[in-house]
Design a protein around this motif. Sequence first.
Motif, PDB file in Angstrom:
ATOM      1  N   PHE A   1      20.793  20.146  12.823  1.00  0.00           N
ATOM      2  CA  PHE A   1      21.983  20.698  13.430  1.00  0.00           C
ATOM      3  C   PHE A   1      21.752  21.223  14.839  1.00  0.00           C
ATOM      4  O   PHE A   1      22.709  21.547  15.541  1.00  0.00           O
TER       5      PHE A   1
ATOM      6  N   ARG B   1      23.525  15.353   5.217  1.00  0.00           N
ATOM      7  CA  ARG B   1      22.426  15.493   6.172  1.00  0.00           C
ATOM      8  C   ARG B   1      21.102  15.759   5.451  1.00  0.00           C
ATOM      9  O   ARG B   1      20.049  15.271   5.874  1.00  0.00           O
TER      10      ARG B   1
ATOM     11  N   ARG C   1      23.737  20.257  18.019  1.00  0.00           N
ATOM     12  CA  ARG C   1      25.194  20.419  18.045  1.00  0.00           C
ATOM     13  C   ARG C   1      25.567  21.503  19.026  1.00  0.00           C
ATOM     14  O   ARG C   1      24.899  22.500  19.141  1.00  0.00           O
TER      15      ARG C   1
ATOM     16  N   TRP D   1      26.617  27.230  10.224  1.00  0.00           N
ATOM     17  CA  TRP D   1      26.802  26.146  11.177  1.00  0.00           C
ATOM     18  C   TRP D   1      28.239  25.643  11.239  1.00  0.00           C
ATOM     19  O   TRP D   1      28.547  24.720  11.985  1.00  0.00           O
TER      20      TRP D   1
ATOM     21  N   SER E   1      29.008  17.672   4.253  1.00  0.00           N
ATOM     22  CA  SER E   1      28.211  17.255   5.405  1.00  0.00           C
ATOM     23  C   SER E   1      26.783  17.780   5.287  1.00  0.00           C
ATOM     24  O   SER E   1      25.824  17.093   5.675  1.00  0.00           O
ATOM     25  N   VAL E   2      26.642  18.987   4.736  1.00  0.00           N
ATOM     26  CA  VAL E   2      25.309  19.555   4.560  1.00  0.00           C
ATOM     27  C   VAL E   2      24.497  18.707   3.585  1.00  0.00           C
ATOM     28  O   VAL E   2      23.346  18.346   3.866  1.00  0.00           O
TER      29      VAL E   2
ATOM     30  N   GLN F   1      25.619  30.118  14.782  1.00  0.00           N
ATOM     31  CA  GLN F   1      24.882  29.003  15.370  1.00  0.00           C
ATOM     32  C   GLN F   1      23.902  29.486  16.426  1.00  0.00           C
ATOM     33  O   GLN F   1      22.784  28.975  16.533  1.00  0.00           O
TER      34      GLN F   1
ATOM     35  N   ALA G   1      29.915  23.955   9.053  1.00  0.00           N
ATOM     36  CA  ALA G   1      29.973  22.569   8.578  1.00  0.00           C
ATOM     37  C   ALA G   1      30.557  22.524   7.168  1.00  0.00           C
ATOM     38  O   ALA G   1      30.491  23.491   6.409  1.00  0.00           O
ATOM     39  N   ALA G   2      31.140  21.402   6.828  1.00  0.00           N
ATOM     40  CA  ALA G   2      31.634  21.206   5.471  1.00  0.00           C
ATOM     41  C   ALA G   2      30.443  21.060   4.531  1.00  0.00           C
ATOM     42  O   ALA G   2      29.429  20.445   4.890  1.00  0.00           O
TER      43      ALA G   2
ATOM     44  N   ALA H   1      26.304  25.872   5.483  1.00  0.00           N
ATOM     45  CA  ALA H   1      27.682  25.515   5.825  1.00  0.00           C
ATOM     46  C   ALA H   1      28.365  26.657   6.575  1.00  0.00           C
ATOM     47  O   ALA H   1      29.080  26.426   7.557  1.00  0.00           O
TER      48      ALA H   1
END
Length: 286
Positions: free
Chosen positions: A282, A256, A285, A246, A252-253, A216, A248-249, A243
């Motif tokens: 992202f 978004r 975050r 970041w 979720s990607v 990140q 992330a699941a 994913a």
Amino acid sequence: MTYGFTDTTDTALTTTTEPTECKGAACLHSERAGRAPELAVAGSRLCPNCRLRLTHDLRRLPRLHDECGQLLTGVDRPRDRTSGGGSVPGLPFNTAAAEARSGIIGVLRSWAALVIAERGVGVPHDTPAGIADFLLRHSAWLLAHQAAGELSDEVARCVRRARRVIDPAPRRRVPVGDCVVPDCEGALTAAVRPGGSGPAVEVGCDAEPAHRWSGQEWMRENGRIGAERTEPAVRWMTARDIAVLWGAAPGSVYRRASEGQWRRRAVNGRTYYHEQDVNASFGDRS
């Protein structure tokens, strides 16, 4: 806890106006590889890269100390070196984790003792986080101290030792492009470590060990530097790359991407998303 320290007369603070070669951890690594060390910053004993690495490593030590603590009984996941004699009968004791923790707290306390003795300041809270924060508050003074190179090397050794205990298995490595630091000619590689609630990612430069970020952090740094360029390079990323970097699941990607109407393109049946759109989505975050 009473901090013990010895006579520090030989390591008293001195200043110099002449340019000197850096003796920090990154430059020592460069010298071993046959490259010349950088010059130290004025008023400091370390170059910019080694200064960055030292402060970054000091911030990491408390977390590494805690992670090694979770491995002491060997119940988290198998590790390379364990022995009998743990506090719970039948459970192995991770000697390597204990030694890494001991090394971290020993180095932190010894350098805190130097600051206390030579600056006449109060004793910090006796925890890895408390001592690391104390050293960071006095970092300008430490960077100008003639023993700054030793501090940099010792802290870097603690970090390497703890990381070998926490992650002895080789990481999957993925090239991610040129280094984002101005004037650096190195290439970046993302090292991905599976496990836990999600893969841990660290992006490192092959030319300068101090150029190192979490996934990140690298995405934010790359976006910031790219924004400063007249014509920032366009980078396209798969949903899996996003994913991993970041944390992330995948679902979720995709969500978004749809909601934010990310720019995309298809190559050989795979969909790639525009990095600037990813960062915009992202980037806020923590």
